[in-house]
Design a protein around this motif. Structure first.
Motif, PDB file in Angstrom:
ATOM      1  N   SER A  53      17.880  17.511   0.204  1.00 17.74           N
ATOM      2  CA  SER A  53      18.765  18.324   1.041  1.00 17.74           C
ATOM      3  C   SER A  53      20.177  18.407   0.476  1.00 17.74           C
ATOM      4  CB  SER A  53      18.808  17.743   2.454  1.00 17.74           C
ATOM      5  OG  SER A  53      19.401  16.453   2.457  1.00 17.74           O
ATOM      6  N   LYS A  54      20.536  17.478  -0.417  1.00 23.24           N
ATOM      7  CA  LYS A  54      21.844  17.515  -1.074  1.00 23.24           C
ATOM      8  C   LYS A  54      21.856  18.448  -2.283  1.00 23.24           C
ATOM      9  CE  LYS A  54      22.805  12.690   0.170  1.00 23.24           C
ATOM     10  NZ  LYS A  54      23.054  11.324  -0.368  1.00 23.24           N
ATOM     11  N   SER A 100      23.864   9.111 -10.098  1.00 19.91           N
ATOM     12  CA  SER A 100      23.012   9.939 -10.951  1.00 19.91           C
ATOM     13  C   SER A 100      22.326   9.091 -12.018  1.00 19.91           C
ATOM     14  CB  SER A 100      23.845  11.033 -11.618  1.00 19.91           C
ATOM     15  OG  SER A 100      23.116  11.678 -12.644  1.00 19.91           O
ATOM     16  N   PRO A 101      21.094   9.425 -12.373  1.00 27.15           N
ATOM     17  CA  PRO A 101      20.409   8.681 -13.444  1.00 27.15           C
ATOM     18  C   PRO A 101      20.922   9.003 -14.841  1.00 27.15           C
ATOM     19  CG  PRO A 101      19.024  10.458 -12.633  1.00 27.15           C
ATOM     20  CD  PRO A 101      20.210  10.420 -11.735  1.00 27.15           C
ATOM     21  N   THR A 102      21.749  10.023 -14.996  1.00 24.21           N
ATOM     22  CA  THR A 102      22.230  10.411 -16.322  1.00 24.21           C
ATOM     23  C   THR A 102      23.709  10.126 -16.538  1.00 24.21           C
ATOM     24  OG1 THR A 102      22.621  12.674 -15.546  1.00 24.21           O
ATOM     25  CG2 THR A 102      20.477  12.207 -16.545  1.00 24.21           C
ATOM     26  N   THR A 103      24.414   9.630 -15.528  1.00 21.69           N
ATOM     27  CA  THR A 103      25.838   9.333 -15.671  1.00 21.69           C
ATOM     28  C   THR A 103      26.037   8.177 -16.644  1.00 21.69           C
ATOM     29  OG1 THR A 103      26.296  10.075 -13.425  1.00 21.69           O
ATOM     30  CG2 THR A 103      27.920   8.629 -14.438  1.00 21.69           C
ATOM     31  N   GLY A 104      27.040   8.305 -17.532  1.00 21.36           N
ATOM     32  CA  GLY A 104      27.363   7.213 -18.427  1.00 21.36           C
ATOM     33  C   GLY A 104      27.719   5.960 -17.645  1.00 21.36           C
ATOM     34  N   TYR A 105      27.174   4.821 -18.081  1.00 20.35           N
ATOM     35  CA  TYR A 105      27.283   3.624 -17.257  1.00 20.35           C
ATOM     36  C   TYR A 105      27.134   2.388 -18.125  1.00 20.35           C
ATOM     37  CZ  TYR A 105      25.810   0.110 -13.770  1.00 20.35           C
ATOM     38  OH  TYR A 105      25.694  -1.014 -13.000  1.00 20.35           O
ATOM     39  N   ALA A 150      17.503   7.485  -5.204  1.00 23.12           N
ATOM     40  CA  ALA A 150      17.577   8.868  -4.706  1.00 23.12           C
ATOM     41  C   ALA A 150      18.973   9.199  -4.193  1.00 23.12           C
ATOM     42  CB  ALA A 150      16.527   9.113  -3.625  1.00 23.12           C
ATOM     43  N   PHE A 151      19.986   8.927  -5.034  1.00 28.14           N
ATOM     44  CA  PHE A 151      21.391   9.233  -4.744  1.00 28.14           C
ATOM     45  C   PHE A 151      21.931   8.433  -3.549  1.00 28.14           C
ATOM     46  CE2 PHE A 151      21.326  12.300  -7.987  1.00 28.14           C
ATOM     47  CZ  PHE A 151      22.630  12.699  -8.212  1.00 28.14           C
ATOM     48  N   ARG A 152      21.411   7.224  -3.398  1.00 29.65           N
ATOM     49  CA  ARG A 152      21.993   6.249  -2.462  1.00 29.65           C
ATOM     50  C   ARG A 152      21.789   4.869  -3.076  1.00 29.65           C
ATOM     51  NH1 ARG A 152      19.784   3.781   2.722  1.00 29.65           N
ATOM     52  NH2 ARG A 152      21.609   2.819   3.650  1.00 29.65           N
ATOM     53  N   PRO A 153      22.662   4.472  -4.025  1.00 30.69           N
ATOM     54  CA  PRO A 153      22.412   3.271  -4.843  1.00 30.69           C
ATOM     55  C   PRO A 153      22.234   2.012  -4.006  1.00 30.69           C
ATOM     56  CG  PRO A 153      24.216   4.558  -5.752  1.00 30.69           C
ATOM     57  CD  PRO A 153      23.907   5.156  -4.420  1.00 30.69           C
ATOM     58  N   TYR A 183      30.939  -6.853 -13.471  1.00 32.04           N
ATOM     59  CA  TYR A 183      31.867  -5.874 -14.049  1.00 32.04           C
ATOM     60  C   TYR A 183      31.062  -4.625 -14.404  1.00 32.04           C
ATOM     61  CZ  TYR A 183      34.934  -9.945 -14.750  1.00 32.04           C
ATOM     62  OH  TYR A 183      35.703 -11.070 -14.582  1.00 32.04           O
ATOM     63  N   THR A 184      31.442  -3.480 -13.851  1.00 33.90           N
ATOM     64  CA  THR A 184      30.738  -2.229 -14.131  1.00 33.90           C
ATOM     65  C   THR A 184      31.756  -1.128 -14.402  1.00 33.90           C
ATOM     66  OG1 THR A 184      30.648  -1.664 -11.777  1.00 33.90           O
ATOM     67  CG2 THR A 184      28.746  -2.837 -12.710  1.00 33.90           C
ATOM     68  N   ALA A 185      31.297  -0.092 -15.072  1.00 35.98           N
ATOM     69  CA  ALA A 185      32.143   1.062 -15.379  1.00 35.98           C
ATOM     70  C   ALA A 185      31.291   2.312 -15.308  1.00 35.98           C
ATOM     71  CB  ALA A 185      32.783   0.926 -16.756  1.00 35.98           C
ATOM     72  N   ALA A 186      31.727   3.300 -14.533  1.00 38.31           N
ATOM     73  CA  ALA A 186      30.981   4.553 -14.376  1.00 38.31           C
ATOM     74  C   ALA A 186      31.796   5.506 -13.524  1.00 38.31           C
ATOM     75  CB  ALA A 186      29.619   4.322 -13.725  1.00 38.31           C
ATOM     76  N   GLN A 187      31.299   6.729 -13.425  1.00 39.41           N
ATOM     77  CA  GLN A 187      31.742   7.639 -12.366  1.00 39.41           C
ATOM     78  C   GLN A 187      30.745   7.442 -11.233  1.00 39.41           C
ATOM     79  OE1 GLN A 187      32.013  11.758 -13.433  1.00 39.41           O
ATOM     80  NE2 GLN A 187      32.356  12.427 -11.330  1.00 39.41           N
ATOM     81  N   TYR A 188      31.139   6.713 -10.208  1.00 38.05           N
ATOM     82  CA  TYR A 188      30.168   6.224  -9.234  1.00 38.05           C
ATOM     83  C   TYR A 188      29.652   7.337  -8.328  1.00 38.05           C
ATOM     84  CZ  TYR A 188      31.719   1.683 -10.837  1.00 38.05           C
ATOM     85  OH  TYR A 188      31.996   0.608 -11.639  1.00 38.05           O
ATOM     86  N   GLU A 189      30.525   8.225  -7.877  1.00 38.10           N
ATOM     87  CA  GLU A 189      30.110   9.307  -7.004  1.00 38.10           C
ATOM     88  C   GLU A 189      30.381  10.640  -7.680  1.00 38.10           C
ATOM     89  OE1 GLU A 189      31.555   8.964  -3.013  1.00 38.10           O
ATOM     90  OE2 GLU A 189      31.818   6.801  -3.208  1.00 38.10           O
ATOM     91  N   PHE A 190      29.758  11.679  -7.126  1.00 38.01           N
ATOM     92  CA  PHE A 190      29.829  12.992  -7.771  1.00 38.01           C
ATOM     93  C   PHE A 190      31.263  13.488  -7.857  1.00 38.01           C
ATOM     94  CE2 PHE A 190      29.677  17.672  -7.505  1.00 38.01           C
ATOM     95  CZ  PHE A 190      29.042  17.915  -8.708  1.00 38.01           C
ATOM     96  N   ARG A 191      32.044  13.308  -6.799  1.00 41.45           N
ATOM     97  CA  ARG A 191      33.409  13.833  -6.762  1.00 41.45           C
ATOM     98  C   ARG A 191      34.462  12.761  -7.042  1.00 41.45           C
ATOM     99  NH1 ARG A 191      30.646  16.695  -2.833  1.00 41.45           N
ATOM    100  NH2 ARG A 191      30.792  18.973  -2.989  1.00 41.45           N
ATOM    101  N   SER A 192      34.049  11.561  -7.408  1.00 44.30           N
ATOM    102  CA  SER A 192      35.008  10.495  -7.646  1.00 44.30           C
ATOM    103  C   SER A 192      35.472  10.503  -9.098  1.00 44.30           C
ATOM    104  CB  SER A 192      34.387   9.142  -7.313  1.00 44.30           C
ATOM    105  OG  SER A 192      33.353   8.849  -8.241  1.00 44.30           O
ATOM    106  N   PHE A 193      36.551   9.758  -9.374  1.00 50.94           N
ATOM    107  CA  PHE A 193      37.037   9.597 -10.736  1.00 50.94           C
ATOM    108  C   PHE A 193      36.309   8.429 -11.392  1.00 50.94           C
ATOM    109  CE2 PHE A 193      40.970  11.309  -8.589  1.00 50.94           C
ATOM    110  CZ  PHE A 193      40.849  12.575  -9.140  1.00 50.94           C
ATOM    111  N   PRO A 194      36.171   8.448 -12.718  1.00 48.58           N
ATOM    112  CA  PRO A 194      35.577   7.290 -13.408  1.00 48.58           C
ATOM    113  C   PRO A 194      36.403   6.038 -13.146  1.00 48.58           C
ATOM    114  CG  PRO A 194      35.722   9.190 -14.862  1.00 48.58           C
ATOM    115  CD  PRO A 194      36.504   9.539 -13.636  1.00 48.58           C
ATOM    116  N   ASP A 195      35.742   4.900 -13.184  1.00 44.98           N
ATOM    117  CA  ASP A 195      36.393   3.679 -12.758  1.00 44.98           C
ATOM    118  C   ASP A 195      35.782   2.484 -13.477  1.00 44.98           C
ATOM    119  OD1 ASP A 195      38.013   1.994 -11.394  1.00 44.98           O
ATOM    120  OD2 ASP A 195      37.165   2.365  -9.420  1.00 44.98           O
TER     121      ASP A 195
END
Length: 818
Positions: free
Chosen positions: A65-66, A125-130, A96-99, A140-152
């Motif tokens: 639905s998203k 996302s399964p394809t986001t750099g992580y 399924a987009f709810r980690p 310690y993790t690094a990624a763009q966690y959400e679709f509209r968020s900034f990398p962190d």
């Protein structure tokens, strides 16, 4: 040729992208889509333990639905799999987009608790750099966690949690992370330094200089392990975050590789001796090229001790900061010097220092490669992942052996010698092209593990038995292999190495006193015949050299009476003075090795071969175009007969109906044949309504002329329509623009070459790439030798569809998450 010592693991799951190797327990943990596996590290093809962890149907429906893809994204992809403590592992999945994240009991290999929220630890996302690490039970993790968020870059647990800053200066700009590493710089430190975590990524560029202009650049960032954030300024933010650019370029061409794809960290005997190996690519996706550069930790530290960059107007133009730098130096870890001043933790740092850190995260000095240029540059290869193995050679030197996976499922093995990489071998790991998603090396098992969308493959680090002669073994320059006087053996398996021969530095010394049997062959031919002398070279880097009676043959032109190819020597219209002994040498590293010797006798009194059977008279009527016209005419005639028979049957039925009922209904006849409406939208010959003769490909084959039509264009779903009285005009669609031209390759003789006397001599169909930077190219099939006379329509269509499968994720056929 099959891969020797190869073991494979596959299941109903796909996308085996996360791997964790436990050397002590001899287990290989693999995270895939919807499942985690515990494999036997010594033989992954044996029985495996499995934890099924898939998203629920309700969660998949919410994902759909998203607007997400229900064939790739709306599943639980395991993105994080690390050891948490001595008894448990920790894993996170996209769910399924709810980690979600969960603990695994290692002993029983079951989930030991209910899944917990994972949105701050795992991307959606399964394809986001992580990338992620667990250090002393801190995540310690690094990624763009959400679709509209900034990398962190985050430290998630335990408290205090920290993250990167977004305002007034954003520390990360569309960052795509590829790796991270802990370097224990506190060990042996005279200043009481702290351990550091390094992160590697590609991001949108901020600085503007005259020397380069790119949209994206490669970076290395670091934070201190003991960072606790600031007191008021940078509260719950890193106080030690700094980043610098990683340079990997060809200086003489001012050509930069600005996309970082993979990083492997090689620890040294001291923390300062740590090396970083990186795979770099180009920003243009339509051009395939890769470069491998290596960096030293000391160069990275020097960059972080250099000048800062500044962005005063919050625009896109950054320049070097030339003002006063606060004390203590911003971005440094807590050391003994700071402790002596009463600064024992980052929350005690002055506000002016923390404010400077907030506004100056970027360093001006670039990190140059240790060798000042790439170790390797490949024009037509996209490397995806790498792993490095260290081994000591017979000469006492320690060599770095690199294993690099490609986007098409190949594994390249290379050794670093004098600032460059020599590719030892290229192995085709998967028959179907697919990217290598992960690589691990086990020193204990002497194996390399390769994860891919379809499964996991285990290969030995070396296979010395494939080198059958002393020169083959020496030319390979494989640090794992050595010659013992009779065969090429695994060096690590021999305690006494005094009699072994190895030459990694030059790849040419040690076999001078060995005698290899040279193949002896004899040929007797008649004057005027063409003679082909074959010579198969075992090395891709070798070049053939021919001699006649110990005299080197020069020229090989048409007037010389010889023509040479990569696999043989052709004597054209043999003369009696061309009789003699011909020897083929393989020349590599300035060493000549005899491969085969021919004793050729050219005589005039050889019996003539029996005359060939008389051929049928040829005619222009039998050429393919006329034959096709004859077939079409025949089909048309048969179609006409069918039409006549149909009319007769309708007439007879009409007469019978009239005789029985006294009338005939055209509407009833139309209703009795509803299938005639299929062709209502197509053209028909007048006076033949609802009638069409068509030939449909049913998989029996597309041969000769018809296959040419398929290669060009086939309209109407592959039907060849024959409509009486009308021609079918085909309009060629406009072809897409061509890809950028690749660099020219050396000219190789074609497998079929026409020669002066009308003889078409066929050379062996497998032509080696002479300038390929490789030693052995293994084939898993001999499909190259087959002649493509006929292909079924289904096979041809499948080939086209298979070529389009280049995504990182492999959905199951005809399957969706909902």
């Amino acid at each position: 040729m099959s891969l020797q010592g190869c073991r494979r693991f596959q299941s109903s799951a796909v996308n085996y992208s996360s791997m964790l190797l436990e050397a002590d327990s001899e287990r290989l943990y693999v995270g895939a889509r919807g499942a985690v596996f515990a494999l036997n590290a010594s033989d992954i093809s044996s029985s495996a333990l499995t934890i099924e962890w898939e998203a629920s149907p309700e969660q998949k429906q919410q994902c759909l639905s998203k607007g997400k893809d229900n064939k790739t994204e709306c599943f639980n992809h395991i993105r994080f799999l690390q050891r948490f403590n001595s008894t448990h592992l920790y894993m996170c999945g996209t769910h399924a987009f709810r980690p979600l994240c969960a603990y695994i009991n290692e002993k029983n290999f079951v989930m030991s608790s209910q899944p917990e929220e994972g949105r701050d630890k795992c991307p959606y996302s399964p394809t986001t750099g992580y990338t992620g690490l667990i250090i002393d039970q801190q995540i310690y993790t690094a990624a763009q966690y959400e679709f509209r968020s900034f990398p962190d870059i985050r430290r998630n647990s335990p408290s205090p949690t920290l993250k990167t800053e977004d305002a007034p200066t954003r520390w990360l700009n569309e960052a795509d992370f590829v790796g991270s590493a802990l370097v224990k710089e506190s060990e042996g430190s005279s200043s009481g330094d702290d351990d550091k975590i390094y992160f590697f990524f590609t991001e949108r560029t901020e600085e503007q200089t005259a020397t380069y202009s790119h949209n994206r650049v490669a970076r290395v960032a670091r934070v201190c392990k003991g960072d606790r954030g600031g007191h008021l300024t940078l509260q719950k933010r890193w106080t030690s975050f700094l980043k610098a650019r990683l340079m990997c370029s060809l200086p003489e061409y001012n050509f930069h590789f600005n996309m970082l794809r993979s990083v492997f960290v090689v620890p040294g005997h001291t923390p300062q001796a740590t090396l970083f190996f990186g795979i770099f690519g180009l920003e243009w996706k339509s051009v395939k090229a890769s470069a491998v550069c290596r960096f030293s930790l000391s160069e990275v530290q020097e960059a972080f001790q250099g000048p800062y960059m500044e962005n005063q107007d919050s625009g896109s133009k950054w320049k070097e900061y030339t003002g006063k730098i606060p004390d203590p130096r911003p971005g440094t870890c807590i050391t003994d010097t700071l402790r002596a001043r009463g600064i024992n933790i980052s929350t005690s740092l002055p506000d002016d220092v923390l404010d400077f850190v907030r506004r100056h995260p970027l360093m001006s000095q670039q990190v140059q490669p240790l060798d000042k240029r790439p170790l390797l540059f490949r024009r037509t290869t996209d490397y995806t992942h790498m792993a490095v193995h260290m081994i000591q050679g017979l000469d006492g030197q320690t060599y770095h052996v690199l294993y690099m996976g490609t986007d098409e499922g190949w594994l390249h093995k290379a050794v670093q010698v004098d600032g460059h990489l020599h590719i030892i071998e290229e192995l085709q790991v998967f028959e179907e092209p697919q990217p290598v998603d992960s690589l691990l090396i086990s020193d204990k098992q002497m194996s390399v593990y390769i994860g891919s969308p379809s499964g996991v493959v285990q290969l030995p680090l070396s296979n010395c038995r494939r080198y059958t002669t002393c020169y083959d073994c020496i030319f390979a320059r494989d640090p794992h292999c050595a010659w013992n006087g009779a065969q090429c053996v695994e060096m690590m398996a021999h305690a006494d190495r005094s009699t072994l021969i190895q030459d990694i530095q030059h790849g040419s010394r040690g076999c001078e006193n060995t005698q290899d049997d040279v193949v002896q062959r004899s040929r007797s031919v008649r004057v005027g015949d063409d003679v082909l002398l074959q010579c198969e070279l075992s090395s891709n880097l070798a070049t053939p050299l021919w001699t006649q009676d110990d005299r080197e043959l020069q020229g090989y032109g048409l007037n010389s009476g010889f023509r040479t190819g990569t696999d043989g020597l052709l004597i054209i219209e043999a003369r009696q003075d061309q009789s003699g002994q011909y020897t083929c040498y393989a020349v590599e590293n300035d060493v000549r090795v005899a491969m085969v010797t021919y004793n050729v006798t050219i005589r005039v009194d050889l019996p003539l071969p029996p005359p060939p059977a008389p051929l049928l008279p040829t005619s222009d009527l039998l050429n393919p175009r006329n034959m096709e016209a004859m077939y079409l005419s025949l089909i048309t005639i048969l179609g006409g007969l069918c039409v006549v028979l149909t009319v007769v049957l309708i007439y007879v039925g009409f007469c019978l109906r009239v005789g029985h009922r006294g009338k005939y209904s055209l509407r009833a006849a139309a209703a009795a044949y509803p299938n005639s409406k299929r062709n209502r939208n197509r053209k028909h010959h007048r006076n033949s309504a609802h009638m069409e003769l068509k030939t449909i490909s049913n998989g029996n084959g597309i041969c000769n002329g018809i296959s040419k039509q398929y290669n060009g264009d086939i309209h109407d779903g592959g039907f060849l329509q024959i409509v009486p009285g009308e021609g079918h005009t085909s309009h060629n669609r406009e072809s897409p623009p061509p890809a950028p031209p690749l660099p020219p390759t050396p000219h190789l003789p074609s497998p079929e070459a026409d020669f002066p006397n009308g003889l078409s001599a066929t050379l062996p169909s497998v032509l080696r790439r002479m300038n390929g930077n490789s030693y052995v190219l293994l084939r898993q099939s001999d499909s190259d030798n087959s002649s493509p006379l006929c292909y079924s329509f289904a096979e041809e269509l499948n080939r086209i569809l298979e070529k389009r499968k280049h995504t990182q994720l492999l959905p199951r056929p005809d399957e969706s998450s909902v």
